[in-house]
Design a protein around this motif. Structure first.
Motif, PDB file in Angstrom:
ATOM      1  N   MET A  72       4.612   5.203  -9.258  1.00  0.00           N
ATOM      2  CA  MET A  72       5.114   3.895  -8.832  1.00  0.00           C
ATOM      3  C   MET A  72       4.291   3.352  -7.673  1.00  0.00           C
ATOM      4  N   TYR A  73       3.728   4.264  -6.876  1.00  0.00           N
ATOM      5  CA  TYR A  73       3.007   3.875  -5.669  1.00  0.00           C
ATOM      6  C   TYR A  73       1.560   3.470  -5.935  1.00  0.00           C
ATOM      7  N   PRO A  75      -1.320   1.184  -7.109  1.00  0.00           N
ATOM      8  CA  PRO A  75      -1.497  -0.244  -7.430  1.00  0.00           C
ATOM      9  C   PRO A  75      -2.087  -0.477  -8.823  1.00  0.00           C
ATOM     10  N   HIS A  76      -2.983   0.408  -9.252  1.00  0.00           N
ATOM     11  CA  HIS A  76      -3.566   0.264 -10.602  1.00  0.00           C
ATOM     12  C   HIS A  76      -2.485   0.425 -11.675  1.00  0.00           C
ATOM     13  N   GLN A  78       0.706  -0.140 -11.281  1.00  0.00           N
ATOM     14  CA  GLN A  78       1.596  -1.320 -11.209  1.00  0.00           C
ATOM     15  C   GLN A  78       0.990  -2.465 -12.013  1.00  0.00           C
ATOM     16  N   PHE A 116      13.316   2.500 -10.517  1.00  0.00           N
ATOM     17  CA  PHE A 116      12.874   1.205  -9.991  1.00  0.00           C
ATOM     18  C   PHE A 116      11.666   0.691 -10.787  1.00  0.00           C
ATOM     19  N   LYS A 120      11.663  -2.611 -13.053  1.00  0.00           N
ATOM     20  CA  LYS A 120      10.781  -3.695 -12.611  1.00  0.00           C
ATOM     21  C   LYS A 120       9.886  -4.182 -13.756  1.00  0.00           C
TER      22      LYS A 120
ATOM     23  N   LYS B  22     -13.665  -0.754  -7.439  1.00  0.00           N
ATOM     24  CA  LYS B  22     -12.607  -0.868  -8.424  1.00  0.00           C
ATOM     25  C   LYS B  22     -11.629   0.310  -8.335  1.00  0.00           C
ATOM     26  N   VAL B  23     -12.186   1.485  -8.149  1.00  0.00           N
ATOM     27  CA  VAL B  23     -11.345   2.685  -8.099  1.00  0.00           C
ATOM     28  C   VAL B  23     -11.305   3.183  -6.661  1.00  0.00           C
ATOM     29  N   ALA B  24     -10.217   2.869  -6.000  1.00  0.00           N
ATOM     30  CA  ALA B  24     -10.121   3.177  -4.574  1.00  0.00           C
ATOM     31  C   ALA B  24     -10.144   4.665  -4.280  1.00  0.00           C
ATOM     32  N   ASP B  88      -1.135   5.138  -0.708  1.00  0.00           N
ATOM     33  CA  ASP B  88      -0.268   4.586  -1.756  1.00  0.00           C
ATOM     34  C   ASP B  88       1.161   4.337  -1.268  1.00  0.00           C
ATOM     35  N   PRO B  91       1.527   0.380  -0.824  1.00  0.00           N
ATOM     36  CA  PRO B  91       1.572  -0.340  -2.108  1.00  0.00           C
ATOM     37  C   PRO B  91       2.912  -0.162  -2.834  1.00  0.00           C
ATOM     38  N   GLY B  92       3.549   0.993  -2.625  1.00  0.00           N
ATOM     39  CA  GLY B  92       4.878   1.219  -3.217  1.00  0.00           C
ATOM     40  C   GLY B  92       5.905   0.293  -2.580  1.00  0.00           C
ATOM     41  N   LEU B  95       5.488  -3.211  -3.830  1.00  0.00           N
ATOM     42  CA  LEU B  95       6.120  -3.443  -5.136  1.00  0.00           C
ATOM     43  C   LEU B  95       7.634  -3.633  -4.983  1.00  0.00           C
ATOM     44  N   MET B 125      -5.466  -2.791  -1.320  1.00  0.00           N
ATOM     45  CA  MET B 125      -4.235  -2.165  -1.839  1.00  0.00           C
ATOM     46  C   MET B 125      -3.645  -2.922  -3.022  1.00  0.00           C
ATOM     47  N   GLU B 127      -3.889  -7.064  -5.306  1.00  0.00           N
ATOM     48  CA  GLU B 127      -4.588  -8.348  -5.453  1.00  0.00           C
ATOM     49  C   GLU B 127      -4.250  -9.304  -4.310  1.00  0.00           C
TER      50      GLU B 127
END
Lengths: 181, 195
Positions: A72-73, A75-76, A78, A116, A120, B22-24, B88, B91-92, B95, B125, B127
C-alpha cells in the motif's frame, strides 16, 4: 584509453544489474510459501481454497499462478492499481485463461492497510498478508511491484516470468503471459 | 571506433539515469538494522506538546501552535531521507489523505535533513506533492526532536508518531522500532478516539 572505456562499460553494466540481484528470476524455482489472509468465500472459491487457512501455495487449484508482490505504501503500486485491476478482469473473464489464477501478496502491510488499499482501488482479486515480511524475505526481498508467473511442477514451482516494476499495459502483459503458456 | 565506444557509453549513462529516475529503489540507501529505540523520551501523554516553528519544503515556516483550536495534528518523525522504510511511509499517508481528513487531522512530516534534500526526496514520492507539510529540523540540528526526547546519538530522529489534539495536548505517542513502519490502522484508531 580503449581499455579504460571498456572497463567503465563493464562496471556500468554490473551496477545497473545489481539492483535485481536478490530476487527470484525467470527460470528459477519458487518456494512453496505459506499463505494467510482474510479471504471471502468467493475469493477462496476462485483459488480453490478451503477453510480459514493458513494455506500453502500448493493448495491453489491451478496449473499457473501469478502473484503480485505489492505494498500500500509503494507509489508505483498505487499508480498501477487500476491497470492491475484491468489485467485481473481480462484474465478472469476469459475461458482461455481459466487455468491461471491471480493473487496479491501485501508485503509489510497489516490487514487494515490491505483493506484500505482494496477499498480505495476496488481491488477484486485475493490478497494474502505478510505483515512481518517473512515471505518477502523468503523470496529474496523483491522490490514492489513484482510479478511472478509460476507453473506447478510437482511439488515445486517453476518461475516462467519474474517481472519487476509496473507493466506497460494490461493488454501487453496479457500477451506476455500468453507467450509463456 | 573510439567515437563509437564513447557514444555507446553516453547512451548507457543516459539509460541508467532514466532507470534511476523512474525506479526510486536505486536511489534508496541500504542500511543495516539499527537499535530499535536509542533515545529517552521527554514528553508523556497528557502534556502540552512543546511548540516549534520549522521551515517547510514549500518555503514557509510552520508552527505547531498555528493548528491550535483548528486541527488535530499527527507529528510523523522519520529518521532520514532516502532510506528504505522512510521512503514509503509518507507515500502511504499521502494515499490515505481521506482517513486523516475524516478525523479533522493534518500531518506534519519532520526529519533532521536539510530543505534541499527533503525537496529532492519528497518530489519523487508521487506525481503530485505530498498533501501535508514536510518540515526540516536541520538547524539548530534536531532541536525539536531533542525537545521531545527522540534525537538519537547519530543525529537522526526516532521513527515516532505523536498525536496532538486541538487543545494542544499530547494524546498518543508511538516511539516505534526504527526498523519497522507503524501500522496506519493504529494511527487512525487513535485519531478516532479524539472525536
Amino acid at each position: 584509453m580503449r581499455k579504460t572505456i571498456f572497463i567503465l562499460l563493464i562496471l556500468l553494466l554490473a551496477v545497473s544489474s545489481n539492483s535485481y540481484a536478490g530476487s527470484i528470476k525467470t527460470g528459477d524455482t519458487f518456494p512453496d510459501i505459506p499463505l494467510t489472509g482474510k479471504l471471502s468465500d468467493a475469493k477462496k472459491k476462485y483459488l480453490g481454497l478451503k477453510g480459514a487457512g493458513p494455506w500453502m501455495l500448493q493448495d491453489i487449484n491451478s496449473d499457473y499462478t501469478i502473484i503480485e508482490v505489492y505494498s500500500m505504501y509503494c507509489p508505483h503500486c498505487q499508480k498501477e492499481a487500476p491497470t492491475v485491476n484491468s489485467f485481473y478482469k481480462m484474465l478472469n473473464e476469459s475461458k482461455e485463461y481459466a487455468n491461471i489464477k491471480f493473487c496479491g501478496l501485501a508485503a509489510g502491510n497489516t490487514e487494515f492497510e490491505i483493506d484500505f488499499f482494496t477499498g480505495k482501488f476496488g481491488v477484486e482479486f485475493p490478497i494474502f498478508s505478510d505483515p512481518e515480511l517473512e515471505i518477502h524475505n523468503k523470496i529474496g526481498q523483491p522490490g514492489t511491484p513484482h510479478f511472478y508467473m509460476l507453473r506447478k511442477d510437482g511439488n515445486e514451482f517453476k518461475v516462467l516470468l519474474s517481472h519487476e516494476g509496473p507493466f506497460e499495459s494490461a493488454d501487453e502483459f496479457l500477451k506476455t503471459i500468453q507467450g509463456k503458456l | 571506433m573510439l567515437k563509437k565506444i564513447l557514444y555507446t557509453l553516453a547512451v548507457l549513462l543516459l539509460t541508467c539515469t532514466s532507470v534511476q529516475a523512474k525506479v526510486a529503489k536505486e536511489q534508496i540507501y541500504k542500511q543495516q538494522n539499527r537499535r530499535p529505540v536509542d533515545s529517552v523520551l521527554k514528553v508523556k501523554i497528557g502534556d502540552k506538546a512543546p511548540d516549534f516553528t520549522l521551515p517547510a519544503v514549500s518555503g514557509e515556516k510552520v508552527s505547531l501552535s498555528s493548528y491550535r483550536g483548528k486541527k488535530n495534528v499527527v507529528l510523523s518523525f522519520v529518521p532520514a531521507a532516502f532510506t528504505p522504510i522512510c521512503s514509503d511511509q509518507w507515500p502511504g499517508y499521502n494515499l490515505a489523505h481521506e482517513l486523516f481528513k475524516m478525523n479533522d487531522a493534518v500531518i506534519l512530516g519532520i526529519t533532521t535533513d536539510n530543505i534541499p534534500s527533503l525537496h529532492a526526496w519528497t518530489t519523487q514520492m508521487g506525481e503530485g506533492s505530498l498533501w501535508f507539510p514536510v518540515l526540516s529540523d536541520f538547524f539548530p540540528h534536531g532541536a525539536t526532536a531533542m525537545e521531545y526526547g527522540i534525537l538519537r546519538p547519530e543525529g537522526i530522529t526516532e521513527r515516532a508518531i505523536f498525536i496532538i489534539d486541538k487543545k494542544g495536548t499530547l494524546r498518543y505517542i508511538d516511539i516505534h522500532d526504527i526498523n519497522k513502519r507503524p501500522d496506519l490502522g493504529e494511527i487512525i484508531k487513535a485519531l478516532e478516539k479524539l472525536n
